[in-house]
Design a protein around this motif. Sequence first.
Motif, mmCIF file in Angstrom:
data_model
loop_
_atom_site.group_PDB
_atom_site.id
_atom_site.type_symbol
_atom_site.label_atom_id
_atom_site.label_comp_id
_atom_site.label_asym_id
_atom_site.label_seq_id
_atom_site.Cartn_x
_atom_site.Cartn_y
_atom_site.Cartn_z
ATOM 1 N N THR A 321 16.724 25.606 -22.175
ATOM 2 C CA THR A 321 15.591 24.771 -22.581
ATOM 3 C C THR A 321 15.580 23.454 -21.802
ATOM 4 N N THR A 322 16.537 23.273 -20.866
ATOM 5 C CA THR A 322 16.581 22.003 -20.128
ATOM 6 C C THR A 322 15.328 21.779 -19.254
ATOM 7 N N PRO A 323 14.658 22.833 -18.713
ATOM 8 C CA PRO A 323 13.384 22.555 -18.027
ATOM 9 C C PRO A 323 12.352 21.904 -18.952
ATOM 10 N N GLY A 425 29.581 23.443 -27.908
ATOM 11 C CA GLY A 425 28.414 22.954 -27.169
ATOM 12 C C GLY A 425 28.788 22.420 -25.801
ATOM 13 N N ASN A 426 27.743 22.008 -25.093
ATOM 14 C CA ASN A 426 27.885 21.528 -23.720
ATOM 15 C C ASN A 426 27.066 20.239 -23.611
ATOM 16 N N SER A 427 27.503 19.322 -22.773
ATOM 17 C CA SER A 427 26.792 18.040 -22.733
ATOM 18 C C SER A 427 27.069 17.300 -21.430
ATOM 19 N N GLY A 428 26.432 16.158 -21.257
ATOM 20 C CA GLY A 428 26.708 15.346 -20.072
ATOM 21 C C GLY A 428 25.666 14.276 -19.838
ATOM 22 N N MET A 429 25.921 13.471 -18.809
ATOM 23 C CA MET A 429 24.963 12.452 -18.383
ATOM 24 C C MET A 429 24.172 13.044 -17.219
ATOM 25 N N PHE A 449 22.589 17.279 -24.367
ATOM 26 C CA PHE A 449 23.570 18.225 -24.907
ATOM 27 C C PHE A 449 22.852 19.468 -25.406
ATOM 28 N N GLY A 450 23.605 20.555 -25.450
ATOM 29 C CA GLY A 450 22.994 21.800 -25.893
ATOM 30 C C GLY A 450 23.998 22.671 -26.624
ATOM 31 N N LEU A 451 23.483 23.466 -27.585
ATOM 32 C CA LEU A 451 24.334 24.430 -28.254
ATOM 33 C C LEU A 451 23.483 25.617 -28.647
HETATM 34 N N1 PHE Z 1 21.397 23.594 -20.425
HETATM 35 C C1 PHE Z 1 22.773 23.646 -20.820
HETATM 36 C C2 PHE Z 1 23.137 25.091 -21.104
HETATM 37 O O1 PHE Z 1 22.446 25.963 -20.746
HETATM 38 C C3 PHE Z 1 23.039 22.752 -22.004
HETATM 39 C C4 PHE Z 1 22.974 21.301 -21.590
HETATM 40 C C5 PHE Z 1 21.840 20.595 -21.860
HETATM 41 C C6 PHE Z 1 24.004 20.689 -20.945
HETATM 42 C C7 PHE Z 1 21.742 19.286 -21.507
HETATM 43 C C8 PHE Z 1 23.949 19.373 -20.562
HETATM 44 C C9 PHE Z 1 22.809 18.669 -20.840
HETATM 45 O O2 PHE Z 1 24.146 25.375 -21.674
#
Ligand code: PHE
Length: 505
Positions: A321-323, A425-429, A449-451
Amino acid sequence: MSDDLKLNILKKLDAEGSIKDTKDAFSGVASETILGALKSLESQDKVAYSTLSSEVWTLTPEGQDQLDNGSYEAQIYNAVPEGDEGITVDELKAKFGNVANLGQGKGFKNKWIKKNGSSIVRLAASIVDQTKIDLEEVKASGVHSKKDVVKDLKRRNLIKQNKIVSYSVSKGSNFSTELKKQMTDLTVEMLQSGAWKTGELKKFNFDSLGVSPNGGHLHPLMKVREEFRQIFFEMGFEEMPTNDFVESSFWNFDTLFVPQQHPARDLQDTFFLKDPAMAQGLPEFWETVKNVHEKGGYGSIGYRYPWAEAEAKKLVLRTHTTPVSCHVLNKLAQEPYRPAKFFSIDRVYRNEAVDATHLAEFHQVEGVIADKNMSLGSLIAFLDVFFTKMGITNLRFKPTYNPYTEPSMEIFSWHEGFQKWVEIGNSGMFRPEMLRPLGLDKDVKVAGFGLSLERPTMIKYGVDNIRALVGHKVDLSMIESNPACRLDKKMGKEVFESKNVEVEN
Ligand code: PHE
């Protein structure tokens, strides 16, 4: 509905060409029954019909009673014996009750009877019960030839006016006298035997109102989603629009600084669209994105490969969903600066081998925070609060790699049951290589961040196979009977301590 009536209508049409008025042609049949038959025949184009309505007079119960037993005045006349002695008023009253008064009044008027002291005696030697005759006429034809009679009978509450609906019918374009049973559904048997080729399918009635459901049940995924949404709203987040399931590779990968050779962009990992295969155009800033991939900028040396427009135009089912966040950040950059928090929860697609815990589609929960003061420290602090609201208090962060974030962190939680740290989850700047081409200023920092939505849902509801939660094997009674989701402290423990769910990523 009886096929007999339908057949009779068809036969009559065949013999006479048309039916002028169903009231006359099928006099004993209720108008609703006729309408049902006509509607059914009309849906097969066997007939066409139009509605006629007419007013008729019918007898009231009192009118029917006087038709059966004679008018009140006649009943009273007959009760008066011949001769001068007659019958006393009291006797008549005892015998006829109320009818006595009504009948006497009319009898006096007709000069059938007269008073003789306290008795009633006959005046006419014989009578004709005209009221009864009039009632007979109305009963038989629905009308009466004399207007003043109708008026009088109505005033005496012996007749009332009724609306009668009937129909005039003609042959339809598909007229025949044969009734063929129409198919209402395609069945497996019909497909196998080939019967569907010759059979006649019943037409859909798009005007039918359908059966309104008396209740519904939210799918467990939607219950957990709602809980997440409330936490986001509580923390001041705005919801992002996630209704574009198809994205160009440009938005799904290139704006996110995912190089065009990245394995995630392979056919084995991503679903590419066949038709249409390519996006029609790219947004205006595509050259900035191309430059940052090829040569870098904003302190980066880039990937140093020839960036291909055609590769960026390939349409994909979004893999994350980052797009969506990119679109929203791009819009945010067009407005005067403001700190902003966004979230989305929706479906994403990956070309993965399907097993007990993986499907080719799942839901991502994603959050994005844009603020000049945002740092990795504030992201960690935020995630602590966010997961505490779900009942998860013991977090750890591990450096990882994402093409679009730097630094990047996997989020872990201690699992008492497994006695190990599990990834949640995953995350970052977000990198300047992503943010600057989207139009954001140098000093605006964005954390993300995403989960997945599936994992907490599976644990919360004790589902150990994803196929019991999503797809055709889902047991509807499971959805019906599951309780509402409350991500309270207890749930956090319950969720991440459960042993019956594999918590592998
Ligand atoms: N898009 C990442 C994923 O598919 C999740 C994520 C979103 C990571 C935003 C960092 C920042 O797992």
